[in-house]
Design a protein around this motif. Structure first.
Motif, PDB file in Angstrom:
ATOM      1  N   LEU A   8     -10.120  -0.777   6.470  1.00  0.00           N
ATOM      2  CA  LEU A   8      -9.631  -0.431   5.150  1.00  0.00           C
ATOM      3  C   LEU A   8     -10.173  -1.404   4.118  1.00  0.00           C
ATOM      4  O   LEU A   8     -10.366  -2.591   4.396  1.00  0.00           O
ATOM      5  N   GLU A  12      -7.106  -0.407  -0.353  1.00  0.00           N
ATOM      6  CA  GLU A  12      -6.409   0.447   0.605  1.00  0.00           C
ATOM      7  C   GLU A  12      -5.371  -0.340   1.394  1.00  0.00           C
ATOM      8  O   GLU A  12      -4.275   0.160   1.665  1.00  0.00           O
ATOM      9  N   ARG A  13      -5.703  -1.580   1.751  1.00  0.00           N
ATOM     10  CA  ARG A  13      -4.727  -2.431   2.454  1.00  0.00           C
ATOM     11  C   ARG A  13      -3.542  -2.735   1.555  1.00  0.00           C
ATOM     12  O   ARG A  13      -2.391  -2.720   2.010  1.00  0.00           O
ATOM     13  N   ASN A  14      -3.817  -3.017   0.291  1.00  0.00           N
ATOM     14  CA  ASN A  14      -2.732  -3.296  -0.645  1.00  0.00           C
ATOM     15  C   ASN A  14      -1.824  -2.080  -0.811  1.00  0.00           C
ATOM     16  O   ASN A  14      -0.597  -2.205  -0.846  1.00  0.00           O
ATOM     17  N   GLU A  15      -2.429  -0.902  -0.915  1.00  0.00           N
ATOM     18  CA  GLU A  15      -1.644   0.315  -1.065  1.00  0.00           C
ATOM     19  C   GLU A  15      -0.802   0.577   0.180  1.00  0.00           C
ATOM     20  O   GLU A  15       0.355   0.993   0.082  1.00  0.00           O
ATOM     21  N   GLU A  16      -1.372   0.323   1.346  1.00  0.00           N
ATOM     22  CA  GLU A  16      -0.634   0.512   2.583  1.00  0.00           C
ATOM     23  C   GLU A  16       0.539  -0.458   2.668  1.00  0.00           C
ATOM     24  O   GLU A  16       1.637  -0.095   3.113  1.00  0.00           O
ATOM     25  N   THR A  17       0.321  -1.707   2.240  1.00  0.00           N
ATOM     26  CA  THR A  17       1.410  -2.687   2.263  1.00  0.00           C
ATOM     27  C   THR A  17       2.529  -2.273   1.314  1.00  0.00           C
ATOM     28  O   THR A  17       3.707  -2.364   1.659  1.00  0.00           O
ATOM     29  N   ARG A  18       2.175  -1.816   0.117  1.00  0.00           N
ATOM     30  CA  ARG A  18       3.189  -1.357  -0.837  1.00  0.00           C
ATOM     31  C   ARG A  18       3.967  -0.172  -0.264  1.00  0.00           C
ATOM     32  O   ARG A  18       5.183  -0.099  -0.411  1.00  0.00           O
ATOM     33  N   ARG A  19       3.246   0.738   0.374  1.00  0.00           N
ATOM     34  CA  ARG A  19       3.915   1.889   0.969  1.00  0.00           C
ATOM     35  C   ARG A  19       4.921   1.438   2.026  1.00  0.00           C
ATOM     36  O   ARG A  19       6.050   1.952   2.088  1.00  0.00           O
ATOM     37  N   ARG A  20       4.533   0.473   2.853  1.00  0.00           N
ATOM     38  CA  ARG A  20       5.432  -0.033   3.891  1.00  0.00           C
ATOM     39  C   ARG A  20       6.629  -0.733   3.271  1.00  0.00           C
ATOM     40  O   ARG A  20       7.766  -0.606   3.764  1.00  0.00           O
ATOM     41  N   HIS A  56       2.894  -8.370  -4.400  1.00  0.00           N
ATOM     42  CA  HIS A  56       3.028  -7.001  -4.892  1.00  0.00           C
ATOM     43  C   HIS A  56       4.155  -6.836  -5.907  1.00  0.00           C
ATOM     44  O   HIS A  56       4.087  -5.934  -6.751  1.00  0.00           O
TER      45      HIS A  56
END
Length: 207
Positions: A8, A12-20, A56
């Motif tokens: 990623l 994309e990693r930042n977005e995934e972390t925010r989603r989690r 974040h």
């Protein structure tokens, strides 16, 4: 045999972390309430370091202020995806009601997050309720222009919007929630709602 998964990008990693973090916050608030939704609990649920949290969000409150709008947009998208295009306006409204109950099955914590937000994230609460109400009002105004709705004034339509939104909230508390989680509402809940919006409640003497 498939090759290795592509890495990623940073965004994309930042977005995934925010989603989690959002998913974890929803679960924690749903189980414990806003008051006990600490950064430690949220990051533990998300399996991220507490330091990562502050990359974040500037504070716990910032996350909580964004939680309800995020869930609200997911709910609206979920509902609209299940409205049959080209169906009569009454059928579309019934489909929205059914989709709301279906959303609760996948996101059982939504109502607690919504209800407690009035006190713990009031700005987010007012903004979401205003957005939902405006959207619903526009839907009913379009139905009125097509002649599919009785000749309510705009002020009266606003009352109808709040009445129907309130009905869904109370029906969900009465029929969708039980010990151990949420479940599908009984069929008679949906048929009663459908009859109410298509046939009305009282009949006049002439009928």
């Amino acid at each position: 045999m498939s090759g290795p998964m592509p890495k990623l990008s940073r965004s994309e990693r930042n977005e995934e972390t925010r989603r989690r973090l959002f998913a974890a916050a929803a679960k924690v608030v749903g189980e414990c309430g806003y008051a006990d939704a600490s950064v430690a609990r949220i990051t533990s649920e998300a399996n991220v370091a507490q330091g990562t949290f502050y990359n974040h969000f500037t504070s716990r409150q910032e996350l909580l202020d964004q939680l309800l709008p995020t869930l609200g947009k997911e709910m609206l998208a979920f509902i609209e995806a299940r409205v049959p295009a080209g169906a009569p306006d009454s059928a579309q409204d019934i489909a929205r009601c059914e989709a709301f109950f279906a959303f609760l099955q996948g996101c059982p914590e939504y109502l607690r997050i919504l209800n407690e937000a009035e006190f713990f994230a009031p700005v987010a609460y007012e903004a979401l309720m205003a957005m939902i109400s405006r959207g619903y009002l526009h839907v009913l105004q379009r139905a009125r222009r097509r002649g599919a709705l009785a000749s309510y004034s705009d002020a009266e339509l606003e009352v109808i919007v709040q009445t129907l939104l309130g009905a869904r909230a109370y029906l969900s508390r009465r029929y969708a929630y039980a010990e151990g989680g949420t479940h599908a509402v009984p069929e008679h809940v949906l048929t009663a709602y459908a009859k109410l919006v298509t046939e009305g409640l009282f009949r006049t003497a002439a009928e």
